[in-house]
Design a protein around this motif. Structure first.
Motif, mmCIF file in Angstrom:
data_model
loop_
_atom_site.group_PDB
_atom_site.id
_atom_site.type_symbol
_atom_site.label_atom_id
_atom_site.label_comp_id
_atom_site.label_asym_id
_atom_site.label_seq_id
_atom_site.Cartn_x
_atom_site.Cartn_y
_atom_site.Cartn_z
ATOM 1 N N LYS A 196 0.852 -1.199 0.000
ATOM 2 C CA LYS A 196 0.000 0.000 0.000
ATOM 3 C C LYS A 196 0.883 1.242 0.000
ATOM 4 O O LYS A 196 1.776 1.382 0.826
ATOM 5 N N TYR A 197 0.632 2.106 -0.958
ATOM 6 C CA TYR A 197 1.350 3.368 -1.096
ATOM 7 C C TYR A 197 0.330 4.496 -1.212
ATOM 8 O O TYR A 197 -0.809 4.253 -1.621
ATOM 9 N N PRO A 198 0.731 5.732 -0.900
ATOM 10 C CA PRO A 198 -0.201 6.859 -1.061
ATOM 11 C C PRO A 198 -0.703 7.011 -2.498
ATOM 12 O O PRO A 198 -1.826 7.424 -2.735
ATOM 13 N N GLU A 199 0.140 6.631 -3.466
ATOM 14 C CA GLU A 199 -0.241 6.752 -4.876
ATOM 15 C C GLU A 199 -1.192 5.642 -5.301
ATOM 16 O O GLU A 199 -1.790 5.712 -6.364
ATOM 17 N N GLY A 200 -1.278 4.569 -4.513
ATOM 18 C CA GLY A 200 -2.141 3.440 -4.857
ATOM 19 C C GLY A 200 -1.503 2.122 -4.473
ATOM 20 O O GLY A 200 -0.317 2.060 -4.134
#
Length: 174
Positions: free
Chosen positions: A116-120
């Motif tokens: 999980k990343y802030p970008e998706g």
């Protein structure tokens, strides 16, 4: 005009012959020695690059200039369908380390995990290789599709967490 040309030739002829007769000073000899030794050093082979030639894949991860500087490099050579020879070099603010060995494929089917990343979200599909030694355990996750990414899960069998390499995605450079 002829005399002027003759004088001109004699003048430059005497200058060039003076240069030929001058003996080198010790300063010039020292400069030459320094130049030779520097070029010799520059032409020596880098042992780390020579080592990389033994492996078919090389991955690197690093962070510089922040509060959490680190570097790690994973190299491997597939010796059979189910085994790889690996070499891991790592460095962080607390310690440096290196380990080598032979890791065995744990499952011949690709596994997946979601990052999980802030970008998706990012799905990482991989083959898992494992090696257990007396002093450490290493799990190498090799990207299933194009093998351009790898991850390492490393732990010492004694309580030495500060010196573990980071569990981070490493990108292929070779």
């Amino acid at each position: 005009m002829r005399n002027l040309l003759l004088l001109f030739i004699l003048f430059f002829g005497s200058c060039s012959s003076d240069k030929k007769l001058k003996k080198p000073t010790t300063e010039k000899l020292k400069e030459k020695t320094v130049e030779i030794s520097e070029s010799t050093i520059n032409n020596q082979k880098d042992p780390e690059k020579e080592l990389d030639k033994l492996y078919e894949r090389v991955f690197i991860a690093k962070s510089e200039g922040g509060t959490d500087d680190f570097f790690q490099k994973l190299s491997f050579l597939k010796t059979s369908k189910n085994e790889i020879d690996y070499h891991l070099i790592y460095s962080n603010q607390l310690c440096d380390g290196e380990c080598t060995g032979k890791a065995i494929l744990k499952n011949d089917k690709a596994l997946s995990e979601i990052h999980k990343y802030p970008e998706g979200d990012y799905t990482f599909s991989y083959f898992q290789f494992e090696d257990q030694k007396n002093t450490f355990t290493i799990i190498i996750k090799l990207q299933a599709s194009d093998q351009n990414e790898a991850q390492v899960e490393f732990s010492f069998n004694q309580n030495n967490e500060d010196c573990d390499p980071y569990n981070t995605t490493m990108l292929a450079i070779k």
